[in-house]
Design an enzyme around this catalytic site. Structure first.
Site, PDB file in Angstrom:
ATOM      1  CE  LYS A  96       2.622   2.117   3.945  1.00 41.26           C
ATOM      2  NZ  LYS A  96       2.677   1.036   2.969  1.00 41.26           N
ATOM      3  N   GLY A 157      -0.567  -8.220   4.766  1.00 39.10           N
ATOM      4  CA  GLY A 157      -1.452  -9.002   5.618  1.00 39.10           C
ATOM      5  C   GLY A 157      -1.236 -10.502   5.568  1.00 39.10           C
ATOM      6  CB  ALA A 184       3.670  -5.269   2.963  1.00 39.83           C
ATOM      7  N   GLY A 185       3.916  -7.853   4.869  1.00 47.33           N
ATOM      8  CA  GLY A 185       4.098  -9.303   4.814  1.00 47.33           C
ATOM      9  C   GLY A 185       4.854  -9.910   5.978  1.00 47.33           C
ATOM     10  CG  ASN A 206      -1.280  -2.225  10.424  1.00 46.82           C
ATOM     11  OD1 ASN A 206      -1.858  -1.319   9.866  1.00 46.82           O
ATOM     12  ND2 ASN A 206      -1.744  -2.694  11.563  1.00 46.82           N
ATOM     13  CB  THR A 207      -1.457  -7.605   9.448  1.00 47.03           C
ATOM     14  OG1 THR A 207      -1.835  -6.713   8.406  1.00 47.03           O
ATOM     15  CG2 THR A 207      -2.576  -8.591   9.677  1.00 47.03           C
TER      16      THR A 207
HETATM   17  C1  LIG Z   1      -0.257  -0.210   7.271  1.00 42.75           C
HETATM   18  C2  LIG Z   1       0.249  -0.282   5.937  1.00 42.75           C
HETATM   19  O1  LIG Z   1       0.756   0.660   5.424  1.00 42.75           O
HETATM   20  C3  LIG Z   1       0.142  -1.556   5.208  1.00 42.75           C
HETATM   21  O2  LIG Z   1      -0.338  -1.299   3.954  1.00 42.75           O
HETATM   22  C4  LIG Z   1       1.484  -2.157   5.196  1.00 42.75           C
HETATM   23  O3  LIG Z   1       1.871  -2.437   3.948  1.00 42.75           O
HETATM   24  C5  LIG Z   1       1.683  -3.185   6.227  1.00 42.75           C
HETATM   25  O4  LIG Z   1       1.555  -4.512   5.798  1.00 42.75           O
HETATM   26  P1  LIG Z   1       1.305  -5.685   6.882  1.00 42.75           P
HETATM   27  O5  LIG Z   1      -0.049  -5.411   7.412  1.00 42.75           O
HETATM   28  O6  LIG Z   1       1.427  -6.954   6.115  1.00 42.75           O
HETATM   29  O7  LIG Z   1       2.351  -5.553   7.939  1.00 42.75           O
END
Ligand SMILES: CC(=O)[C@@H](O)[C@H](O)COP(=O)(O)O
Length: 257
Positions: A96, A157, A184-185, A206-207
């Site tokens: 990635k 995040g 992301a987001g 992730n976040t």
């Molecule tokens: C874990 C990872 O690869 C992050 O860089 C990803 O882009 C996730 O983004 P969020 O934390 O906003 O879900």
């Protein structure tokens, strides 16, 4: 089953492994989510010394496929070097690719991204580029050798969810045969369901899970939302309309006079 670059995956949710309250909670969240791919930041974890080693063995014990990432890299050189190290460490050519262009927004440097994608693709990597929803950049990434794209739906995040649905919709329409993973987001399971309903192939987050009050419960909720969104997309949803249509047939109704 979800076929991702020739690999059959049981889930369309890809999960990040950073910021969990503890390794045990991370392991339980991964299991509750049903994911079969976790992403790991080589750069951040390598800085962890002995803790880093323990983290690697935890990741290996999860029984999922690993998608190493170049999180934290701000230049082509850094990202390419990190990707090569990740290939050694994890024995996978999946990467990635993140090349961050702005400190505050963590917006990708799309120029560096295309350049790094080309270098890594020519070196035999399967590059999963973390990009914006820009169609021209997407074209360039495909030309550079990427077989999959990972557009953001909001800054990393931020938990904002899909802030530009028309852009995501047009990306899906423009690249019907390319696996598209929203990365992301995402902040809520309903965000994941929304992008899956748009026809995206998968989501990576992730976040929203790691920082939830109950990461395990939230991981499970996201797993269900991704499945629900996909099933809705495959089942043919109604187009919204602005006029009322009775949902109960009126023929044969009782007449009161
Ligand atoms: C874990 C990872 O690869 C992050 O860089 C990803 O882009 C996730 O983004 P969020 O934390 O906003 O879900």
């Amino acid at each position: 089953m979800f076929d991702l670059l020739g690999t059959a995956l049981s889930s369309r949710l890809l999960l990040g492994t950073a910021q969990y309250p503890s390794p045990a909670i991370l392991a339980d969240a991964v299991s509750a989510s049903g994911t079969s791919v976790v992403t790991v930041s080589l750069r951040r974890e390598m800085a962890g010394g002995r803790a880093g080693e323990e983290f690697w063995s935890l990741i290996r014990s999860l029984g999922t496929r690993v998608l190493p990432n170049t999180a934290g890299c701000h230049s082509v050189k850094e990202a390419v070097t990190t990707a090569k190290m990740a290939r050694e460490v994890f024995g996978t050519s999946w990467i990635k690719l993140e090349v961050i262009g702005n400190h505050d927004t963590l917006q990708p440097d799309v120029f560096g991204l295309v350049e790094a994608a080309r270098i890594l693709s020519e070196d035999g990597f399967s590059v999963f580029p973390y990009t914006t929803d820009d169609l021209v950049v997407a074209e360039r990434l495909l030309e550079a050798g990427c077989k999959v794209l990972m557009p953001w739906c909001a800054p990393i995040g931020s938990a904002l969810g899909p802030v530009n649905i028309p852009a995501l919709r047009s990306m899906r329409a423009q690249f019907p045969g390319v696996p598209l993973i929203v990365d992301a987001g995402l902040g809520r399971p309903s965000h994941a369901a929304t992008v899956m309903e748009l026809g995206f192939d998968a989501v990576l987050l992730n976040t929203a899970v790691a920082k939830a009050a109950d990461p395990v419960g939230m991981a499970r909720a996201f797993g269900k939302a991704v499945e629900a969104g996909r099933e809705a997309f495959c089942s043919g949803m109604l187009e919204p309309r602005e006029v009322a249509m009775p949902s109960t047939p009126t023929i044969g109704r009782a007449v009161f006079s």
